[in-house]
Write a protein that holds these residues in place. Sequence first.
Motif, mmCIF file in Angstrom:
data_model
loop_
_atom_site.group_PDB
_atom_site.id
_atom_site.type_symbol
_atom_site.label_atom_id
_atom_site.label_comp_id
_atom_site.label_asym_id
_atom_site.label_seq_id
_atom_site.Cartn_x
_atom_site.Cartn_y
_atom_site.Cartn_z
ATOM 1 N N LYS A 1 4.890 -6.258 -15.476
ATOM 2 C CA LYS A 1 3.670 -5.454 -15.406
ATOM 3 C C LYS A 1 3.718 -4.620 -14.141
ATOM 4 N N ILE A 2 3.494 -3.331 -14.285
ATOM 5 C CA ILE A 2 3.468 -2.403 -13.152
ATOM 6 C C ILE A 2 2.108 -1.719 -13.120
ATOM 7 N N ARG A 3 1.483 -1.734 -11.957
ATOM 8 C CA ARG A 3 0.218 -1.014 -11.745
ATOM 9 C C ARG A 3 0.269 -0.420 -10.333
ATOM 10 N N GLU A 4 0.961 0.678 -10.188
ATOM 11 C CA GLU A 4 1.141 1.247 -8.856
ATOM 12 C C GLU A 4 1.011 2.759 -8.920
ATOM 13 N N ARG A 5 1.244 3.402 -7.808
ATOM 14 C CA ARG A 5 1.146 4.859 -7.746
ATOM 15 C C ARG A 5 2.488 5.419 -7.281
ATOM 16 N N TYR A 6 2.965 6.398 -8.046
ATOM 17 C CA TYR A 6 4.223 7.007 -7.645
ATOM 18 C C TYR A 6 3.956 8.136 -6.653
ATOM 19 N N PRO A 7 4.987 8.740 -6.082
ATOM 20 C CA PRO A 7 4.774 9.643 -4.948
ATOM 21 C C PRO A 7 4.012 10.910 -5.310
ATOM 22 N N SER A 8 3.155 11.328 -4.419
ATOM 23 C CA SER A 8 2.670 12.709 -4.468
ATOM 24 C C SER A 8 3.694 13.566 -3.720
ATOM 25 N N TYR A 9 3.537 14.884 -3.789
ATOM 26 C CA TYR A 9 4.585 15.717 -3.220
ATOM 27 C C TYR A 9 4.004 16.931 -2.519
ATOM 28 N N HIS A 10 4.895 17.655 -1.874
ATOM 29 C CA HIS A 10 4.520 18.851 -1.132
ATOM 30 C C HIS A 10 4.996 20.095 -1.884
ATOM 31 N N CYS A 11 4.489 21.237 -1.463
ATOM 32 C CA CYS A 11 4.754 22.485 -2.172
ATOM 33 C C CYS A 11 5.185 23.565 -1.187
ATOM 34 N N GLN B 1 -1.300 10.256 -10.384
ATOM 35 C CA GLN B 1 -0.034 9.688 -9.914
ATOM 36 C C GLN B 1 0.060 8.200 -10.274
ATOM 37 N N LYS B 2 -0.532 7.839 -11.390
ATOM 38 C CA LYS B 2 -0.573 6.434 -11.793
ATOM 39 C C LYS B 2 0.716 6.062 -12.516
ATOM 40 N N ASN C 1 -0.624 7.158 -2.198
ATOM 41 C CA ASN C 1 0.431 7.212 -3.198
ATOM 42 C C ASN C 1 1.727 6.577 -2.682
ATOM 43 N N GLN C 2 2.637 6.336 -3.620
ATOM 44 C CA GLN C 2 3.895 5.626 -3.386
ATOM 45 C C GLN C 2 3.601 4.186 -2.972
ATOM 46 N N SER C 3 2.742 3.549 -3.754
ATOM 47 C CA SER C 3 2.440 2.138 -3.551
ATOM 48 C C SER C 3 3.304 1.299 -4.484
ATOM 49 N N LEU C 4 3.261 -0.004 -4.306
ATOM 50 C CA LEU C 4 3.957 -0.942 -5.176
ATOM 51 C C LEU C 4 2.983 -2.007 -5.646
ATOM 52 N N ASP C 5 3.056 -2.348 -6.924
ATOM 53 C CA ASP C 5 2.265 -3.442 -7.480
ATOM 54 C C ASP C 5 2.982 -3.913 -8.748
ATOM 55 N N ASP D 1 0.834 -1.194 0.000
ATOM 56 C CA ASP D 1 0.000 0.000 0.000
ATOM 57 C C ASP D 1 0.872 1.249 0.000
ATOM 58 N N GLY D 2 0.311 2.351 -0.453
ATOM 59 C CA GLY D 2 1.034 3.607 -0.431
ATOM 60 C C GLY D 2 1.180 4.147 0.976
ATOM 61 N N PHE D 3 2.300 4.812 1.236
ATOM 62 C CA PHE D 3 2.505 5.398 2.564
ATOM 63 C C PHE D 3 2.251 6.906 2.583
ATOM 64 N N LEU D 4 1.960 7.489 1.426
ATOM 65 C CA LEU D 4 1.616 8.911 1.369
ATOM 66 C C LEU D 4 0.113 9.029 1.136
ATOM 67 N N HIS D 5 -0.599 9.520 2.125
ATOM 68 C CA HIS D 5 -2.050 9.673 2.023
ATOM 69 C C HIS D 5 -2.364 11.056 1.472
#
Length: 830
Positions: free
Chosen positions: A214-224, A278-279, A184-188, A173-177
């Motif tokens: 095959k990759i189906r995950e979410r890369y990191p979201s970020y801060h501003c 973030q797909k 986001n920042q999940s692995l699959d 599961d992603g660790f960035l909510h």
Amino acid sequence: MLEEILVTARKRSENIQETPVAITAFSGDALRAQGILTAQDLAKSVPSLQINDSTAPQIFIRGIGQRAGLARFDPSVSVYLDGIFIPRPDGQLLDTIDIESVQVLRGPQGTLFGKNNTGGALVFSLVKPGGEGNDYVEGALGSYSEQRFRAGFDIPITDKLNSRLAISSQRRDGFLHDISGVENQSLDRLSFIFQTDWMLSDSVSIDSLAYFGKIRERYPSYHCKIVNDDALFVNGLGILWAGDTDPSNPHAYKDNCNANSRDALKDLNTNQGDSQRQKKAQDVMLLASTLNWQISEDYNLKAILGYRDATKIGPQTQADEGGPKSYFRGMVLGDNEQESLTAELQLNGSTFDGGVDFTTGLFVQSEFKSETFLTSNELIGAEAVPFIALAAGQSGVDVSALNGLLDALSVPGGTLPVVAGALPVSTLQDFEIEGETYAIFSQATWHITDNLEFTFGGRYTEEVRRSDLFTQTANLEEISSVISAANPRFVPVLPSLGAFAYLGSWAEDPIQIANDILRNAYPGEIGAPLNPAVKDELDSVFREFTPMTSLAWVIPEQWLFDSPVNSMMMYGTWSNGFKSGFQEPFGVDGLIEVAPERLENREIGLKIDAFDNSLRLNIALYSMIFENMQLITVSVDSANTLVVSSQNAGESMIEGGELELLWLPTENLMFSFNYSNNNYRFIEFDDFDLAELALKGQKVPVDRSDEDFAVSPEVTAAFGAQYTFITQNSVFTPRLDVSYKSEVYMGLDDASWDVAKRDPGSIYAKATTLVDARFSWFMPDRDLTISAYIKNLTDKRYDIGAVATASSLGTYVQVLGEPRMFGIEARQTF
């Protein structure tokens, strides 16, 4: 005593301590002992190596790498799998799946490995079919519901034909909510590797490989974070954004960024809004075959054929201004194809009674890439007077000639609100790139004496590139018609700019009203009507010769008699690297050509084994001259529209040193330490002032040669300690790894450096020390290993990627690395 490590940095098997190349090598067992699962983890243990992985891997060695993962950009560090060149390392081939060994070659490898090796190369080798004790099943459970399964099995077919199947699956599961509700920042990831080893005769064999991922995950979201109030999108252009209801006090843009700042949110929370994509979705197939023919005792012929097909599936967000509202977005749409075919012929041999070893060959590659990229900006607003002045200044029109228009927009106490598509509302670009590479190479080592050798070689490369670009821009006149029809209070005044006078007040938020109308009329990702496509095409040919020479001296054994030193080699190398030029879109100007990079490296090194081969010390010192470094910057096209593009920095220098130490003070205790220090310096880096370009269309030169290199730390260090407790039926191995990276400059443009000088902590990723711990229990009678691990033991918050665009967007967006992760894994071998 330390085991002998064999490497193939010179296309033949050699002892690493007798190879005059700065190289770090890991066996599969060593990777598992450290819990290294991806190439990104290697950066903790290899000097001068930096790998960030978000939308695509960013691999840097000695400060040399590629910052963006778009199709137009070639990597500066190449990746090879069983001798097959991987032109796009953005699939999961960088995962250490069924890996026999990994070699990290530092410095330009332009002779034997070719173009796109200015930084170095990562060389992966798979476990081959038919070995002893290579069957295994491995499973793991960890933080954030991580589940990992890996297995590898030999499948004998006949006495002459062996095969092997390896499977890997990893989910987490992603660790960035994100407040929008996604993690986001999940692995699959799921992958299969099937290999065959066919012995046609005693002298001829064919090794084949099929890889599917095959990759189906979410890369990191970020801060501003806002870093420059004078940036063009903040206050520099005098524009207003949706949410601004008082032109004397614009704040919506800054509020949008601050709503996603780390200070405003809980730990490991982001706020990028519903428009983020973030797909990370990609399918990869690799087929390869290698023919080995042992012609005679002295000559071997190798033919390598590889085919790779990958599809990157959109939409994927590639850039935005960092806040939850969709003020600015850049994303990849649709299915983006990557297809390549490579062929290499190598003749390796020895002549003159073993006095000269040589490698010579031919290399051919054909590659096709397609990419559909969308950039979009919301409609913006301004008071009539500054807006007309801005439009006139950009187009070179005398403002006094527009007095009539200003009078028409005037009302008692000021002017009517103006809403416009002054920034590109939507620009859709379909980009297709075809290319062929042809190369001939040769390298020979002359063994002058038993202890002295001279190596020389060269490679001639010809790169042909053809690019077709289809550009569709927003139809501003149709936008004018749609908005004025939906709300008659929007009166078109400059339809060619999609500009309206609003018959109302700023308090009503006319910018938001206009954007809502446009969004409802065009609800898709593109969000606007488009003009017919305009085609642009450009052909280029890049040619380069990359020579090298090296002199290596192994100290005679009799000189070392009665000393603690068992062996010592000193070497000096002069080598060159080449990274091909390319074409890229440049706003309304279509395609432009970016020149190739060239790198010249001078290096000296020392490799020592001492204390009965229980201690190994390797040192490399180097000085590199870099010409035409390809850098990403922000500029404007001929219509004075902001574009993110590439340019060449005239000349730069990298001077540094690396140290690697491995020590076994006892049979059970092992220490490792590595250190690198790289001093980066631009000698010539000219640019133009972005504000003057955007506001007045004037090219005012700016000298950027005083800036730091971006993305790469100057100092890296790592320490590892491992102790083995042996009992009658078990082997217990606790291990501790500590890695350090100094602060990293993350600016993209000239103003970012100005901000960094005023506030050194504002546009630098902070120096980071990470601690990993691992405890393994091996039961020899069962061939079973159970391990518990903790990564980032101190739960450190650190950045794995960031970019500051202080001239244009005025923001600094930051990507967090993994928090503390723990788990347990089991590995059964057969």
